[in-house]
Design an enzyme around this catalytic site. Structure first.
Site, mmCIF file in Angstrom:
data_model
loop_
_atom_site.group_PDB
_atom_site.id
_atom_site.type_symbol
_atom_site.label_atom_id
_atom_site.label_comp_id
_atom_site.label_asym_id
_atom_site.label_seq_id
_atom_site.Cartn_x
_atom_site.Cartn_y
_atom_site.Cartn_z
ATOM 1 N N TYR A 274 65.587 21.751 62.281
ATOM 2 C CA TYR A 274 64.333 22.035 61.575
ATOM 3 C C TYR A 274 64.429 23.425 60.961
ATOM 4 O O TYR A 274 64.913 24.366 61.598
ATOM 5 C CB TYR A 274 63.159 21.999 62.565
ATOM 6 C CG TYR A 274 61.858 22.464 61.944
ATOM 7 C CD1 TYR A 274 60.958 21.544 61.427
ATOM 8 C CD2 TYR A 274 61.556 23.820 61.854
ATOM 9 C CE1 TYR A 274 59.778 21.973 60.835
ATOM 10 C CE2 TYR A 274 60.377 24.251 61.262
ATOM 11 C CZ TYR A 274 59.497 23.319 60.751
ATOM 12 O OH TYR A 274 58.337 23.750 60.159
ATOM 13 N N GLU B 283 59.230 23.416 54.054
ATOM 14 C CA GLU B 283 59.698 22.845 55.317
ATOM 15 C C GLU B 283 60.794 21.817 55.083
ATOM 16 O O GLU B 283 60.606 20.883 54.298
ATOM 17 C CB GLU B 283 58.508 22.186 56.032
ATOM 18 C CG GLU B 283 58.814 21.762 57.447
ATOM 19 C CD GLU B 283 57.606 21.100 58.093
ATOM 20 O OE1 GLU B 283 56.987 21.718 58.971
ATOM 21 O OE2 GLU B 283 57.275 19.962 57.716
#
Ligand code: ADP
Ligand code: MG
Length: 386
Positions: A109, A197
């Site tokens: 991530y 993101e």
């Protein structure tokens, strides 16, 4: 403002952040053409909606050949995709992204947000990719490595290295990871993002680092600096009433209650929402018509409030300062001529030209209840909507 994954990936390419080869398609035939233009299968066909968790809802399919891509696109296009993030009503899929499927070695991530308490962008990286970051933060916060960036000197080399080491990347991936983070940060700052993101950021079996997903949000108040970005907005993804409000430069946010509220000033609007809740009802919207609203803006605001079928009563709470009470009253009367009002209206007016305002409303033939103060107004409207 939110954009689609395929648009995010085009921006990533411009900023030299590596993404899989692929392109967007609006028909099954187009999807097949995109697959034909890629080197070889397998391919991935991904529904383009402004919500994550698409895989679970059947919005992401792997296809071995261009024929299978066409078939997968036929299934996905036009479907109402329900994911944990869309709510039960789901979203209509009008586009798919067709891209080269990757052989994934590990999923991580990487995200950049503004930390309001630090007043700085914070870069977060985690070895637990593919999962919701909120879930990682709640269950295993130690798996999230964070670096706050001082925007004046910008991202430092050591910070990017800390992140890369922190998620346990092997030494030969350090350089690509540092430039990946560096380029994403450059995109975030240059385009005035509120969120960038990449979940998952993957290392492929052949040792490449790639952004497999892209969620990029822009700060609305900075959009005037980026005219080219405004074109990326997808009206289909927006609430129609919020879209309409934006056209009229009104600050309107739709909520789930049944008391419509028309207020001037954001602070007063928030206080009004609190009072509606304190009186036992739920606000249907936030609407700040602005300090210097014209009668026309008031008319549009009123029309938008009543455009929400959940609204069972309207509370008008105006403190006449720059926006005079007579201007407000004229706007409301004008709106009532345009739309049929079937719900009760409670008015609390104070300030500049309040007498003229009350008179205009009194002579309008419109039935409404006058409240003595804010609390009284909230209690009256709450009682009316039951
Ligand atoms: P969402 O966040 O909506 O679930 P993602 O783009 O993150 O959608 O994709 C979900 C999962 O699908 C990823 O975690 C990854 O395992 C897989 N995936 C997505 N794109 C590709 C691709 N190009 N190649 C291989 N797998 C992919
Ligand atoms: Mg994702």
């Amino acid at each position: 403002m939110k954009i689609h994954e395929y648009q995010g990936k085009e921006l990533l390419r411009k900023f030299k952040v590596p993404v899989p080869a692929g392109d967007v398609a609006e028909t099954p035939e187009e999807a097949r053409k995109v697959a034909d233009s890629l080197i070889e299968g397998p391919f991935v066909v991904k529904a383009q909606i402004h919500a994550g968790g698409r895989g679970k809802g059947g919005g992401i399919k792997v296809a071995g050949s261009p024929e299978e891509v066409e078939e997968a696109a036929r299934q996905i296009l036009g479907m109402t995709l329900v994911t944990p993030q869309t709510g039960p009503e789901g979203r209509l899929v009008s586009r798919v992204l067709v891209e080269q499927a990757q052989e994934i070695d590990r999923e991580m991530y990487l995200g950049i947000v503004i930390d309001r308490s630090l007043a700085r962008p914070v870069i977060m990286m985690s070895a637990a990719g593919g999962m919701e970051i909120e879930e990682v933060a709640a269950k295993t916060p130690e798996l999230i490595i964070k670096e706050a960036v001082d925007p004046a000197p910008g991202l430092m080399g050591y910070q990017a290295r800390n992140l890369a080491f922190g998620v346990g990347l092997s030494p030969h991936l350090l350089r690509p990871a540092v430039s990946f983070i560096d380029n994403l940060y450059r995109l975030f700052i240059t385009l005035d993002c509120s969120l960038a993101e990449i979940n998952p950021l993957v290392v492929t079996k052949s040792g490449e680092m790639l952004a497999l997903d892209a969620k990029i949000n822009f700060d609305d108040t900075a959009l005037f600096r980026h005219h080219d970005l405004a074109a990326l907005e997808d009206p289909e993804e927006m609430d129609p009433l919020e879209h309409e409000a934006r056209k009229h430069h009104l600050n309107y946010i739709r909520l789930s209650g049944n008391v419509g509220a028309m207020v001037n000033g954001a602070g007063l609007a928030m206080a009004t929402m609190d009072l509606i809740k304190a009186a036992g009802a739920e606000p249907a919207n936030f609407l700040d018509v602005g300090g210097g609203a014209s009668a026309e803006m008031v008319t549009n605001g009123f029309r938008i409030i009543l455009g929400d079928p959940n609204v069972k009563g309207v509370l008008i709470n105006i403190f006449g300062g720059i926006l005079r009470c007579d201007v407000l009253a004229n706007g409301v009367v004008e709106a009532v001529k345009q739309v049929q009002v079937k719900v009760p209206i409670i008015v609390r007016l104070e300030g500049t030209n309040v007498e003229q305002g009350r008179e205009i409303l009194n002579n309008s033939g419109l039935t409404f209840t006058v409240a003595t103060d804010m609390r009284d107004a909230a209690q009256k409207v709450a009682a009316l909507v039951g």
